[in-house]
Design a protein around this motif. Structure first.
Motif, PDB file in Angstrom:
ATOM      1  N   LEU A 169     -88.026  -8.525 -67.149  1.00  0.00           N
ATOM      2  CA  LEU A 169     -86.916  -7.709 -66.645  1.00  0.00           C
ATOM      3  C   LEU A 169     -87.241  -7.170 -65.258  1.00  0.00           C
ATOM      4  O   LEU A 169     -86.413  -7.229 -64.348  1.00  0.00           O
TER       5      LEU A 169
ATOM      6  N   ALA B 205     -84.330 -12.395 -73.590  1.00  0.00           N
ATOM      7  CA  ALA B 205     -83.603 -11.175 -73.950  1.00  0.00           C
ATOM      8  C   ALA B 205     -83.221 -11.196 -75.429  1.00  0.00           C
ATOM      9  O   ALA B 205     -83.321 -10.183 -76.121  1.00  0.00           O
TER      10      ALA B 205
ATOM     11  N   LEU C  80     -78.537  -2.837 -63.316  1.00  0.00           N
ATOM     12  CA  LEU C  80     -79.975  -2.980 -63.560  1.00  0.00           C
ATOM     13  C   LEU C  80     -80.716  -1.669 -63.326  1.00  0.00           C
ATOM     14  O   LEU C  80     -81.630  -1.325 -64.069  1.00  0.00           O
TER      15      LEU C  80
ATOM     16  N   TYR D 107     -79.047  -5.632 -71.746  1.00  0.00           N
ATOM     17  CA  TYR D 107     -79.761  -6.523 -70.815  1.00  0.00           C
ATOM     18  C   TYR D 107     -79.285  -7.960 -70.996  1.00  0.00           C
ATOM     19  O   TYR D 107     -78.948  -8.644 -70.025  1.00  0.00           O
TER      20      TYR D 107
END
Length: 137
Positions: free
Chosen positions: A5, A39, A85, A116
């Motif tokens: 991430l 994810a 984000l 996400y």
């Protein structure tokens, strides 16, 4: 992983409208699929092992209308993704608010990973698709 991430966030922070870098991230569809799979894996592991949070975190609402999305400039799309984000990273980091105008409070850890994944599968994938039209000829 959280490292994935943060890497993706770092790449996005350094993208400029019309000058995305690295081009491979935009042009190689396998990379975005890799992020989506990761994810999903994180979401599944969190669902199995982690309890609810003791206090809610603020997450961006990442749903969108495809018609409205297509009408936005790439710079607007980039800024919107970065704001989402920033809020998402803030939720798992310092808890500082991001610039995303639409958000929700959640106490389930799985909601972080779901948000996400939805951000990657939705806005980011379509943004990369738009950039690829110019960069990957």
């Amino acid at each position: 992983s959280l490292a994935g991430l943060l890497l993706l966030t770092s790449v996005l922070l350094h993208m400029e409208d019309g000058h995305a870098s690295p081009t491979q991230l935009v042009c190689d569809n396998r990379l975005i699929q890799k992020y989506i799979r990761e994810a999903k894996d994180m979401e599944k592991r969190a669902c199995q092992a982690l309890p609810a949070l003791s206090r809610p975190v603020v997450l961006p609402l990442v749903d969108f209308s495809l018609q409205q999305w297509k009408s936005k400039s790439n710079e607007t799309k980039r800024q919107e993704i970065l704001c989402d984000l920033a809020l998402l990273v803030g939720a798992v980091g310092s808890g500082e608010p991001g610039c995303s105008p639409r958000s929700m409070e959640q106490t389930r850890i799985t909601s972080i990973f779901l948000t996400y994944r939805q951000l990657i599968q939705g806005k980011l994938r379509f943004f990369f698709h738009d950039l690829a039209k110019d960069l990957c000829k």
